[in-house]
Design an enzyme around this catalytic site. Sequence first.
Site, PDB file in Angstrom:
ATOM      1  N   CYS A   1      38.898  75.000   3.796  1.00  0.00           N
ATOM      2  CA  CYS A   1      40.438  74.356   4.301  1.00  0.00           C
ATOM      3  C   CYS A   1      40.981  73.603   3.193  1.00  0.00           C
ATOM      4  O   CYS A   1      39.924  72.952   2.615  1.00  0.00           O
ATOM      5  CB  CYS A   1      40.677  74.294   5.737  1.00  0.00           C
ATOM      6  SG  CYS A   1      40.215  72.510   5.851  1.00  0.00           S
TER       7      CYS A   1
ATOM      8  N   CYS B   1      37.768  78.641   6.704  1.00  0.00           N
ATOM      9  CA  CYS B   1      36.942  77.390   6.533  1.00  0.00           C
ATOM     10  C   CYS B   1      35.635  77.290   7.021  1.00  0.00           C
ATOM     11  O   CYS B   1      35.605  77.549   8.375  1.00  0.00           O
ATOM     12  CB  CYS B   1      37.738  76.307   6.682  1.00  0.00           C
ATOM     13  SG  CYS B   1      36.699  74.649   6.443  1.00  0.00           S
TER      14      CYS B   1
ATOM     15  N   CYS C   1      35.483  74.177   9.741  1.00  0.00           N
ATOM     16  CA  CYS C   1      36.444  74.095  10.845  1.00  0.00           C
ATOM     17  C   CYS C   1      37.242  75.318  11.267  1.00  0.00           C
ATOM     18  O   CYS C   1      37.828  75.344  12.187  1.00  0.00           O
ATOM     19  CB  CYS C   1      37.494  72.726  10.557  1.00  0.00           C
ATOM     20  SG  CYS C   1      38.649  73.395   9.340  1.00  0.00           S
TER      21      CYS C   1
ATOM     22  N   HIS D   1      38.894  70.018   3.754  1.00  0.00           N
ATOM     23  CA  HIS D   1      37.586  70.216   3.519  1.00  0.00           C
ATOM     24  C   HIS D   1      37.440  70.342   1.935  1.00  0.00           C
ATOM     25  O   HIS D   1      36.546  69.900   1.193  1.00  0.00           O
ATOM     26  CB  HIS D   1      36.840  70.891   4.289  1.00  0.00           C
ATOM     27  CG  HIS D   1      36.592  70.458   5.660  1.00  0.00           C
ATOM     28  ND1 HIS D   1      37.229  71.330   6.702  1.00  0.00           N
ATOM     29  CD2 HIS D   1      36.230  69.287   6.289  1.00  0.00           C
ATOM     30  CE1 HIS D   1      36.798  70.447   8.000  1.00  0.00           C
ATOM     31  NE2 HIS D   1      36.256  69.463   7.586  1.00  0.00           N
TER      32      HIS D   1
ATOM     33  N   TYR E   1      76.640  39.484  10.001  1.00  0.00           N
ATOM     34  CA  TYR E   1      76.459  41.116   9.900  1.00  0.00           C
ATOM     35  C   TYR E   1      74.871  41.451   9.548  1.00  0.00           C
ATOM     36  O   TYR E   1      74.471  41.236   8.514  1.00  0.00           O
ATOM     37  CB  TYR E   1      77.434  41.651   8.998  1.00  0.00           C
ATOM     38  CG  TYR E   1      77.593  43.115   8.767  1.00  0.00           C
ATOM     39  CD1 TYR E   1      78.064  43.825   9.849  1.00  0.00           C
ATOM     40  CD2 TYR E   1      77.106  43.873   8.039  1.00  0.00           C
ATOM     41  CE1 TYR E   1      78.253  44.992  10.072  1.00  0.00           C
ATOM     42  CE2 TYR E   1      76.813  45.184   7.929  1.00  0.00           C
ATOM     43  CZ  TYR E   1      77.661  45.844   9.217  1.00  0.00           C
ATOM     44  OH  TYR E   1      77.602  47.172   8.828  1.00  0.00           O
TER      45      TYR E   1
END
Length: 684
Positions: free
Chosen positions: A625, A608, A611, A628, A324
């Site tokens: 953000c 941000c 980005c 970052h 098993y």
Amino acid sequence: MRRRATTSLPRPGYVLIIAEKPKAARKIAGALGLKGFGRVYGVPYWYGYYRGEYVVVSSTAGHLFTLVTDRHSYPVFEYRWVPRWEGERGASFLKKFYSALKALARGAKAFVNACDYDIEGSVIGYLIIKELGDVRRAKRAKFSSLTPQELRKSFQSLMPLDWDMIESGLCRHELDWIWGINVSRAIMHMFRRVMSYRKPLSAGRVQSPALQQVINREIERRTHVPLPSYSVVAELVAPNGEVLKVDLAAGLRTREEARELMARIKAIGYAIVKNVVKKDERIAPNPPFNLPDLQQEASRIYGISPAEVLRLGEGLYLDGVISYPRTNSQKLPPTLDTDSILRSLGRLSQYSSFVPRAIGRRPVQGSKTDPAHPAIYPTGQLPKLPMPERKWRLYDLIVRRFIASFLDPVIVSTVNVDAAFDDVVCFKIKGRVVKSRGWLDIYPFTDIKETRVPLLSPGDELRLKSVKIKLQLSRAPKRYTKASLLRWMESVGIGTEATRAEIIETIVRRGYVEVKSGYLIPTELGFQVAFALSEFFSEITDVSLTRKFEEEVESVRLGRKRRADVVTEAKEFLEPRLNHVKELIDSRDRASLLRALKVVKDEVVPRCVICGRVSYGESLGLPLCVMHYIAAEKMCESYRRWREAEGISFGDFARRLLKMRSAGDYVREVAEYVVTHGLNISDK
DNA sequence: GCAAGGTC
């Protein structure tokens, strides 16, 4: 056992013994000496007399019932048990077990729950007897292994139904259902409303901490700022003329420190051997596989995923060639006739030369155990060849590990040399050579690194040939693979042998993570879901929820708490929070929801500067953000170390980060912003 | 449709 197959039901008036799986039913029938055999709806049953009692043994195949609700919204706390084959996709194979047990229950005068003696087994058998039979006429068989002696003992002293165990098992199911279904529905509602995302999403006590772990690792990597340390490495000439490369010192904090050390070493010009210690080390073979070890090794050696290992393993088990596979044990049953298994494996040419060295010996055992099953071992029944390549590889791995566990240890000769440049620096030279290969030939997947060292004695002179400083940069931790994530789940105790691999597949299927070159990489969706869960249901992202469930379930098992009270507590905890989230979503307060999801790109302000994702906070005086932001904070923190080590300005530090491949991409993006905008942190 | 847990 001689079998007389019948196609009809047994004569009524028997005690119906219900096992968890057909293989267990067969073993029970064997132990009780039942000679009669038949099938209903294709499901095997055995019958006959045991100690004067007319008995029938049959089985289910795991859970036959599952929790469902008729409500489509949330919060939802109304649910009931229904046969799994009715609703659940992929569970249609259970219909025959349901029909068979229903038919067999009709002719039964009493019932015995003979499922595995653990809380799931208690639930599985109880629900079958409750739904198809009569719990007032039921007893529990209690055994810790499926050996004939143990089984006979358990049937000679049947216990009353184990109510506390049943209640604790039902409690576990309900807690997982309440948390899983409600939180899943809440995040689906949220993502549908905010992002118009329409595919199924999910959260749960096991999958969510696993996802969180992958996310945390990814954040660590992508915001990694390498830290400096220095080592002094040298080439030394031994008396016999051989050149040795050695690390004289490592982990020095500043370049200045390293330079100073190097100058003093150069001034001395040679090292003296102080001490030489030779030793033989014995490396014992590994114990036979449990499932996590097998999943780990199959992934490492052949790149077979944990879920595929389970699938292939089940195939080998159903072929009857291995035991098993869903086990945590690293121990073989004490009664196992290992010699005859070995002899039989010796008929395969791959293994024949190793078998004589294994026969008549005891295997190495590991420390891990399992309440229901032993370690995975070849049964000695040989597979029908040819078989598919990956299946064969898995079988071969299991056999090799099994045979290796009987063989001699590997013996490694080691030499440890202590040497010093006066009192300036002491260092070690280490050598290792394999002296006796032991089990290594049958299980050659372990790489034992060999390093040769020339013959040295105390007092020998090692002339300095060259010396230099090496800058070492700390590296980000590796991404998880399916196998290493499974290992992690095992180490923190979430999921079970049978479920971990499938739960990893779930987070892949949801689109939370992608697999690239074997590594798990979270997607934007994965980040968003993880952030949303941390914001609104942080408990479900942490392994401590499992600890809490375990405590609650255990207190029910010990009769200290009632299931209803535990479930009510969970409901009272979740209901207000679910309602809060629901109101927030319905209020269409888009900005707060977007902030909760953290990595969404949207027209919301502030954003941000790097980005354009929603802003999380200010670092370096900039709205950033979350990713970052973390990168910028780590940069400021790490700059102190770099200034100490190299005496460089923040601007130079940022410029160097741009060139470091081991720096995370978010860090490099922040560094680039710092360089192009001439930012400094002197005011911090 | 959504969990985690059994087993084919």
